[in-house]
Design an enzyme around this catalytic site. Structure first.
Site: not given
Ligand code: BDP
Length: 599
Positions: A472, A505, A466, A569, A550, A468, A411-412, A161
């Site tokens: 998400y 994040e 990370n 973000k 993040w 959300y 990462n992820e 992303d």
């Molecule tokens: C995570 C990723 C990051 C993205 C973020 C997002 O590590 O790179 O920018 O989410 O979706 O999946 O904002």
């Protein structure tokens, strides 16, 4: 790898500035006509303006003339690149003198004397390429697509992303150094139990014949405080490198032959202890709390190209808001940024560009669903070699920085898919074997790989998550998000009671100036509510030892249905103006001490 410096025996000439430039086919034997030019360092994408060129994938070329300096028979001439994204072949006078794969680490090429003997000028040409595929890091979906006009165009659908910026992103130097020279130095220390005395160890690599290596340690007042004997030196009453209160010693290195110094170099280093125990992250034996950000190297105009003023402003903003740390998401940052963090006492979680190791990530994020690849990630990725190489290069570059307290292996990634453990185990081991400081190693975990699905967490020193909830997941419903977040964090803590947890994040896209009385995503109020909810939960989890938002600032991404001219973000906009929530962060983070918050 040594950072280029001017010393009595070394001269480093800056080759930044305007170079001839061309996208597409060319041959290094031929002079580049220079109809187009490009600035080094920078990403070419935004600077070039034209839409098709901005999104160009393939070979691109840089060329300039350099004046040949005086080089005597005991010296050599070297070209050094801070980074070229994502790969480079280097030519001098049309002859290939080196190549490098990987867009975020430095490399150097020695120019053979026969190419410059008797010459006043040299033609330096760089063939770069920004293609990403399933064998590169980062990972991209490479396709050749037929256009409406019938032509075929290369394209990379990023498996990540952020915009796939490319170019000569970091400084280019021409170095004159002795043929017999220090090639590398590794410095690490043992501290006495009461942290008052340090035994500093030196490992070095020297090219050529010499009689003696002398190393003095100089303090910040310029006084010699210790001398190396048997590859170590003792500093009593040591001045420790502390968070936001850095102290850097200098190792003054002399290589001596026949009683004469033939090479000298100075390496700065801080002394501090890092270790993980009982669900805590200890710096100098005190439980540390990470307050800070995931970042990007991303600014207007420069793109991912080095922007030193922006770097310093970012770190000043970071301090202003009460933070103490950042993660180099999602690739190694410039050496200039690392040196700044080391000097300012800002803690760094250091990451390789291992992003996109999740076959279906793009499909999950990109609602246009352009990816063709499906199936198990670990059956399809061919990144092992690139991954190993970049870990080697990152440790070689950053091993002496006190600010680096932890390494990230990826990462992820799809750490919940079969094969993840086999893929990561040797890479985590590699970090441990390469790093004499034995820093903790982590993997930044994706939401899909929860405590019951993940297959690799037992290999890690620290759990970095990370999450959300409220974005998400449970989008627009902070009450449900709170329940989910709490439940998951408690489950991780229960499963791995000895491992500290860092939220690497969490965030919500926010458009500054957008307001609502209600819980409406993208508004400033929703961002405030999202963080209030998250922090309430974080404070309940005793082993959660850090929060990195993040993102620090809004940043450029590819065009996607869920991206409104980039990812929003950031706590700051892309031009570093604060969003409303910055004030409440400043309040929270100035109240949270660097040490002992959750004791
Ligand atoms: C995570 C990723 C990051 C993205 C973020 C997002 O590590 O790179 O920018 O989410 O979706 O999946 O904002």
């Amino acid at each position: 790898m040594l950072y280029p410096k001017n010393t009595k025996t070394r001269t480093s000439i800056d080759l930044n500035g305007v170079w001839n430039f061309q996208l597409g086919e060319h041959f290094a034997e031929k002079r580049l006509e220079g109809k187009e030019v490009m600035v080094v360092p920078s990403s070419f994408n935004d600077v070039i303006v034209d839409n098709d060129k901005r999104n160009y994938i393939g070979d691109f070329w840089y060329e300039r003339q350099i004046a040949v300096p005086d080089v005597d028979e005991n010296q050599e001439l070297v070209l050094r690149f801070g980074s070229v994204t994502h790969r480079a072949t280097v030519y001098v006078e049309g002859y290939q003198i080196g190549e490098h794969i990987g867009g975020f680490t430095p490399f150097e090429c020695v120019i053979p004397a026969k190419l410059y003997d008797g010459k006043s000028h040299l033609r330096v040409t760089i063939q770069a390429n920004n293609k990403l595929d399933f064998s590169t890091l980062p990972v991209g979906n490479y396709v050749e697509e037929k256009q409406v006009d019938g032509t075929i165009r290369s394209k990379v659908y990023e498996n990540f992303d952020f915009f796939n910026y490319a170019g000569i992103h970091r400084p280019v130097k021409l170095i004159i150094r002795p043929k017999t020279h220090l090639q590398d130095i590794t410095i690490f220390s043992d501290l006495s139990d009461d942290l008052s005395e340090a035994t500093v160890h030196f490992e070095y690599q020297i090219e050529g014949d010499y009689d003696e290596l002398k190393i003095d340690i100089i303090d910040e007042m310029g006084q010699v405080v210790a001398e190396m004997e048997n590859n170590q030196a003792i500093i009593s009453d040591v001045h420790l490198w502390e968070v936001l209160n850095a102290y850097l010693y200098t190792a003054r290195i002399h290589i001596i032959k026949s009683g004469k110094t033939i090479d000298c170099y100075e390496e700065e280093f801080g002394i501090r202890k890092v270790r993980v125990a009982n669900g805590q992250f200890l710096i100098n034996e005190k439980p540390f709390y990470f307050k800070g950000f995931g970042k990007h190297e991303d600014t207007y105009i420069n793109g991912r190209g080095l922007n030193e003023a922006a770097n310093l402003m970012d770190l000043n903003l970071l301090k202003e808001i009460g933070a103490n740390s950042f993660r180099t998401s999602h690739y190694p940052y410039s050496e200039e940024m690392m040196r700044l963090a080391d000097r300012l006492g800002i803690v760094v979680i250091d990451e390789v560009p291992a992003v996109g190791l999740f076959q279906n990530f793009n499909a999950a994020l990109d609602l246009m669903n352009q990816t063709t690849a499906k199936g198990n990630t670990w059956d399809n990725m061919e990144t092992h070699q690139a991954h190993e190489q970049v870990i080697r290069e990152l440790v070689a570059r950053d091993k002496n920085y006190a600010c680096v307290v932890m390494w990230v292996v990826a990462n992820e990634p799809a750490s919940h898919e079969k094969g993840a453990k086999d893929y990561f185990e040797p890479l985590i081991k590699l970090y441990k074997t390469l790093d004499p400081q034995q820093r903790p190693v982590t993997l930044v975990n994706i939401m899909n790989a929860g405590p019951h699905e993940d297959e690799v967490a037992d290999l890690l020193d620290v759990l970095c998550l990370n999450r959300y909830y409220g974005w998400y997941k449970n989008h627009g419903d902070l009450a449900k998000a709170e329940v989910g977040l709490r439940e998951e964090l408690l489950a991780w803590q229960k499963k791995y009671p000895e491992k500290p947890i860092v939220m690497t994040e969490y965030g919500a896209d926010t458009l500054p100036g957008l307001h609502s009385m209600w819980e409406i995503p993208y508004t400033e109020e929703y961002q405030m509510g999202y963080y209030e909810m998250s922090h309430k939960v974080f404070d309940e989890i005793s082993h959660l030892v850090g929060e990195q938002v993040w993102n620090f600032a809004d940043f450029e991404t590819n065009v996607m249905l869920i991206r409104v001219k980039g990812n929003h973000k950031g706590l700051f906009s892309r031009n570093r103006e604060p969003k409303q929530v910055v004030r409440s962060f400043k309040k929270r983070w100035t109240e949270i001490p660097n040490y002992g918050y959750k004791q």
